[in-house]
Design an enzyme around this catalytic site. Structure first.
Site, short mmCIF file in Angstrom:
data_model
loop_
_atom_site.label_atom_id
_atom_site.label_comp_id
_atom_site.label_asym_id
_atom_site.label_seq_id
_atom_site.Cartn_x
_atom_site.Cartn_y
_atom_site.Cartn_z
N ARG A 97 0.83 -1.21 0.00
CA ARG A 97 0.00 0.00 0.00
C ARG A 97 0.86 1.26 0.00
NH1 ARG A 97 0.48 3.69 2.98
NH2 ARG A 97 0.21 2.51 4.89
N GLN A 289 -15.10 -18.03 26.42
CA GLN A 289 -15.59 -16.64 26.53
C GLN A 289 -14.47 -15.63 26.29
OE1 GLN A 289 -17.53 -16.36 30.33
NE2 GLN A 289 -19.48 -17.09 29.52
N GLU A 373 3.75 9.55 8.05
CA GLU A 373 2.59 10.41 7.69
C GLU A 373 2.04 11.11 8.92
OE1 GLU A 373 1.39 11.30 5.00
OE2 GLU A 373 2.07 9.89 3.47
P1 TGC Z 1 1.47 25.13 10.56
O1 TGC Z 1 1.95 26.50 10.94
O2 TGC Z 1 0.37 24.52 11.39
O3 TGC Z 1 1.03 25.09 9.05
C1 TGC Z 1 1.83 25.66 8.02
C2 TGC Z 1 0.94 25.97 6.85
O4 TGC Z 1 0.37 24.76 6.34
C3 TGC Z 1 -1.07 24.81 6.44
N1 TGC Z 1 -1.49 23.45 6.80
C4 TGC Z 1 -2.03 22.61 5.92
N2 TGC Z 1 -2.36 22.78 4.62
C5 TGC Z 1 -2.89 21.72 3.99
N3 TGC Z 1 -3.08 20.53 4.58
C6 TGC Z 1 -2.75 20.32 5.89
N4 TGC Z 1 -2.92 19.12 6.45
C7 TGC Z 1 -2.21 21.40 6.62
N5 TGC Z 1 -1.76 21.55 7.90
C8 TGC Z 1 -1.33 22.83 7.99
C9 TGC Z 1 -1.35 25.84 7.50
O5 TGC Z 1 -2.63 26.38 7.35
C10 TGC Z 1 -0.25 26.83 7.24
O6 TGC Z 1 -0.62 27.58 6.09
P2 TGC Z 1 -0.20 29.11 5.95
O7 TGC Z 1 -0.79 29.53 4.65
O8 TGC Z 1 -0.78 29.81 7.15
O9 TGC Z 1 1.31 29.14 5.94
O10 TGC Z 1 2.72 24.18 10.53
P3 TGC Z 1 3.62 23.63 11.69
O11 TGC Z 1 5.04 23.83 11.26
O12 TGC Z 1 3.22 24.18 13.03
O13 TGC Z 1 3.35 22.05 11.66
C11 TGC Z 1 2.12 21.50 11.89
C12 TGC Z 1 2.24 19.96 11.89
C13 TGC Z 1 3.11 19.49 13.06
C14 TGC Z 1 0.83 19.42 12.06
C15 TGC Z 1 2.83 19.46 10.55
O14 TGC Z 1 4.13 19.91 10.39
C16 TGC Z 1 2.81 17.97 10.42
O15 TGC Z 1 1.82 17.41 9.97
N6 TGC Z 1 3.94 17.24 10.77
C17 TGC Z 1 4.06 15.82 10.52
C18 TGC Z 1 5.00 15.59 9.35
C19 TGC Z 1 4.58 14.42 8.49
O16 TGC Z 1 3.48 13.94 8.57
N7 TGC Z 1 5.47 13.99 7.62
C20 TGC Z 1 5.16 12.95 6.69
C21 TGC Z 1 6.23 12.78 5.66
S1 TGC Z 1 5.75 11.82 4.26
C22 TGC Z 1 5.62 10.26 4.82
O17 TGC Z 1 5.72 9.97 5.96
C23 TGC Z 1 5.33 9.23 3.81
S2 TGC Z 1 5.22 7.65 4.49
C24 TGC Z 1 5.01 6.65 3.18
C25 TGC Z 1 3.58 6.28 2.93
O18 TGC Z 1 2.69 7.12 2.93
O19 TGC Z 1 3.28 5.11 2.72
P1 FAD Z 2 10.49 12.69 15.38
O1 FAD Z 2 9.81 13.84 14.72
O2 FAD Z 2 11.90 12.88 15.83
O3 FAD Z 2 9.61 12.21 16.62
C1 FAD Z 2 10.14 11.41 17.69
C2 FAD Z 2 9.07 11.37 18.79
O4 FAD Z 2 8.83 12.69 19.29
C3 FAD Z 2 7.72 10.83 18.29
O5 FAD Z 2 7.13 10.05 19.29
C4 FAD Z 2 6.90 12.10 18.10
O6 FAD Z 2 5.49 11.88 18.25
C5 FAD Z 2 7.45 12.98 19.22
N1 FAD Z 2 7.25 14.39 18.95
C6 FAD Z 2 7.81 15.14 17.96
N2 FAD Z 2 7.35 16.40 18.00
C7 FAD Z 2 6.46 16.44 19.01
C8 FAD Z 2 5.61 17.46 19.54
N3 FAD Z 2 5.59 18.70 19.03
N4 FAD Z 2 4.83 17.17 20.61
C9 FAD Z 2 4.82 15.90 21.11
N5 FAD Z 2 5.58 14.89 20.66
C10 FAD Z 2 6.38 15.17 19.61
N6 FAD Z 2 9.05 10.74 4.97
C11 FAD Z 2 8.99 11.30 3.73
O7 FAD Z 2 9.15 12.51 3.56
N7 FAD Z 2 8.74 10.52 2.65
C12 FAD Z 2 8.55 9.17 2.73
O8 FAD Z 2 8.31 8.51 1.72
C13 FAD Z 2 8.64 8.56 4.02
N8 FAD Z 2 8.53 7.20 4.13
C14 FAD Z 2 8.76 6.63 5.37
C15 FAD Z 2 8.81 5.24 5.46
C16 FAD Z 2 9.06 4.64 6.68
C17 FAD Z 2 9.17 3.15 6.79
C18 FAD Z 2 9.24 5.43 7.84
C19 FAD Z 2 9.49 4.81 9.19
C20 FAD Z 2 9.19 6.81 7.75
C21 FAD Z 2 8.97 7.43 6.51
N9 FAD Z 2 8.98 8.83 6.38
C22 FAD Z 2 8.90 9.40 5.14
C23 FAD Z 2 9.32 9.67 7.52
C24 FAD Z 2 8.19 9.84 8.52
O9 FAD Z 2 7.21 10.72 8.03
C25 FAD Z 2 8.80 10.33 9.85
O10 FAD Z 2 9.49 9.22 10.41
C26 FAD Z 2 7.75 10.87 10.79
O11 FAD Z 2 7.18 12.06 10.29
C27 FAD Z 2 8.34 11.14 12.19
O12 FAD Z 2 9.55 11.83 12.11
P2 FAD Z 2 10.83 11.30 12.92
O13 FAD Z 2 11.01 9.85 12.62
O14 FAD Z 2 11.95 12.22 12.62
O15 FAD Z 2 10.42 11.39 14.45
#
Ligand code: TGC
Ligand code: FAD
Length: 401
Positions: A97, A289, A373
């Site tokens: 997925r 159970q 994510e």
């Molecule tokens: P913040 O100040 O809250 O927001 C910055 C700007 O972004 C806007 N915004 C969004 N827009 C669209 N969709 C959303 N979900 C949005 N969330 C926020 C917001 O309105 C603002 O816009 P503007 O115009 O005012 O500048 O940002 P922050 O720096 O405080 O961060 C908020 C937080 C922590 C929720 C965000 O950074 C976050 O979601 N962090 C988690 C990072 C994450 O999920 N990384 C994933 C990487 S990719 C991945 O993991 C792929 S895995 C592989 C697979 O999918 O199978």
């Molecule tokens: P950190 O951000 O260092 O977090 C460590 C711990 O601190 C966590 O428990 C977290 O919840 C906690 N923490 C952090 N900030 C806060 C806060 N403000 N308040 C409370 N707790 C907090 N990324 C991509 O861009 N593209 C990809 O394709 C992708 N694929 C991935 C595939 C795999 C198998 C994995 C494991 C990760 C992948 N990622 C990808 C990265 C993924 O999105 C990050 O691992 C994830 O966003 C968390 O970041 P980190 O691992 O640096 O943890």
């Protein structure tokens, strides 16, 4: 080789709420998974390899950009169809997925939404068939939950045509074999843009990351940029700022909410079957159970998640699903899936830790899904912010002296 006997649980007749097209899309994906993936997935998981021979098949069942319009080579389906395909894939393996959701939501989605017409025509049709594969570079070694702190950057090359990209991304799904990477980087003013980087550009490398004990049938790597010269025409012109990559995450998290539920349904389906087949003390263990309690709680949580997920799909189809609603569904469904995998493992006793059943693999996979994510706690904070209006992601560092 284990026979894949999966049938999905539907305690509240959810199928009545799906269209014929939804059911056709789901059933085709399921039949393909049973025939092509179930027989080989354990071997790939054990060897930590992604089955690249499946890419064209994934394209054929519409798993790459299901909602991308036909004019760009996609099948033009709705978001519920996207969710159902992700559910069928993750029912088999989260890594499968992942490959499809990265390609769909994190590569095709930003090109479709924010790309120029030329970029859409160049990349989307090939991405839809799997002839071209992509990855998404947001996370960096020092910036995971806080992507806004990224340091990957580009500056004008001074030749009127190119920019120079430097930096590194980590944990990037599909990176080791991707043909293109949608990379998020800051310009000289600190503004974030998406840039399409192509394999073969000088200074760009994608080393594979090894040693994963989770999501082993998915290929993960780094993206390294050392003075990479990228044509300006590769910058996505339609949107800049952190909201651009975060909007892609909305689409991917939506797919994960459906997908994780698929893993939960597979664990439940196997546990129910096993509870009727396995006898101890002269009766099937399903007569006890304590086993019934586990199964009853599993199907209750699955049913609640099915209702939540379908409603989310309806809202997304109407363009009304909020980021916070998507966060809640991703967080809830991964949590219940992990809990159900653990309980299903217990029902299987010692057999539950073997590759004879997919349960332990699901459990290990879901440890990645609960972190990527957006971690479990980040999604909780998104809900907290949504209901209180107060962001709790950052805090002042106390003076520890
Ligand atoms: P913040 O100040 O809250 O927001 C910055 C700007 O972004 C806007 N915004 C969004 N827009 C669209 N969709 C959303 N979900 C949005 N969330 C926020 C917001 O309105 C603002 O816009 P503007 O115009 O005012 O500048 O940002 P922050 O720096 O405080 O961060 C908020 C937080 C922590 C929720 C965000 O950074 C976050 O979601 N962090 C988690 C990072 C994450 O999920 N990384 C994933 C990487 S990719 C991945 O993991 C792929 S895995 C592989 C697979 O999918 O199978
Ligand atoms: P950190 O951000 O260092 O977090 C460590 C711990 O601190 C966590 O428990 C977290 O919840 C906690 N923490 C952090 N900030 C806060 C806060 N403000 N308040 C409370 N707790 C907090 N990324 C991509 O861009 N593209 C990809 O394709 C992708 N694929 C991935 C595939 C795999 C198998 C994995 C494991 C990760 C992948 N990622 C990808 C990265 C993924 O999105 C990050 O691992 C994830 O966003 C968390 O970041 P980190 O691992 O640096 O943890």
């Amino acid at each position: 080789m284990r026979t894949d006997l999966y049938t999905h649980p539907d305690y509240f007749n959810m199928d009545d709420l799906l269209s014929d097209e939804h059911k056709l899309v789901r059933d085709s994906a399921r039949a393909w998974v049973k025939k092509e993936v179930s027989p080989i997935i354990d071997e790939h998981y054990e060897k930590a390899t992604f089955p690249n021979n499946l890419l064209s098949g994934l394209g054929e069942i519409g798993a790459f950009g299901p909602y991308i319009p036909e004019e760009y080579g996609g099948p033009g389906l709705d978001h519920i169809s996207y969710g159902l395909i992700m559910q069928e894939l993750e029912r088999c393996d989260s890594g499968l997925r992942s490959t499809a959701s990265v390609q769909s939501s994190l590569v095709m989605y930003p090109i479709w939404k924010y790309g120029s017409e030329e970029q859409k025509q160049k990349y989307l049709p090939k991405l839809a068939t799997g002839e071209m594969m992509g990855c998404f570079g947001l996370t960096e070694p020092d910036h995971g939950s806080n992507p806004g702190g990224m340091t990957t950057n580009f500056k004008d090359a001074g030749d009127g045509e190119n920019v120079i990209l430097n930096g590194a991304k980590m944990w990037i799904s599909n990176a080791p074999f991707a043909d293109i990477a949608v990379v998020w980087a800051k310009d000289e003013t600190g503004r974030i843009y998406g840039i399409v980087v192509e394999r073969g550009m000088e200074g760009f490398s994608t080393p594979e990351m090894h040693g994963k004990l989770s999501l082993r049938a998915s290929s993960t790597g780094e993206l390294i940029f050392v003075d990479v010269k990228v044509p300006k025409s590769h910058i996505l012109p339609g949107r800049s700022g952190l909201g651009a990559p975060l909007s892609c995450l909305d689409s991917a998290r939506f797919g994960i909410a459906w997908g994780a539920l698929g893993a939960a349904m597979d664990c439940y389906d196997q546990a129910l079957r096993y509870s009727k087949e396995r006898t101890q003390f002269g009766v099937p263990i399903g007569a006890f159970q304590l086993i019934q309690k586990k199964l009853a709680e599993m199907i209750t949580e699955i049913t609640k998640a099915q209702l939540l997920t379908l409603r989310l799909g309806q809202l997304r189809n109407e363009g009304k699903a909020t980021s916070a609603q998507i966060s809640m569904a991703k967080r809830n469904n991964v949590e219940i899936a992990l809990n159900i995998a653990r309980e299903a493992r217990q029902i299987h006793g010692g057999m539950g830790i073997t590759s004879e059943y997919s349960i332990m693999r699901h459990m290990a996979n879901l440890e990645s899904v609960v972190t990527y994510e957006g971690t479990h706690d980040i999604h909780l904070l998104i809900t907290g912010m949504d209901i209180t209006g107060i962001p709790a992601f950052t805090r002042e560092m106390p003076d520890l002296k």
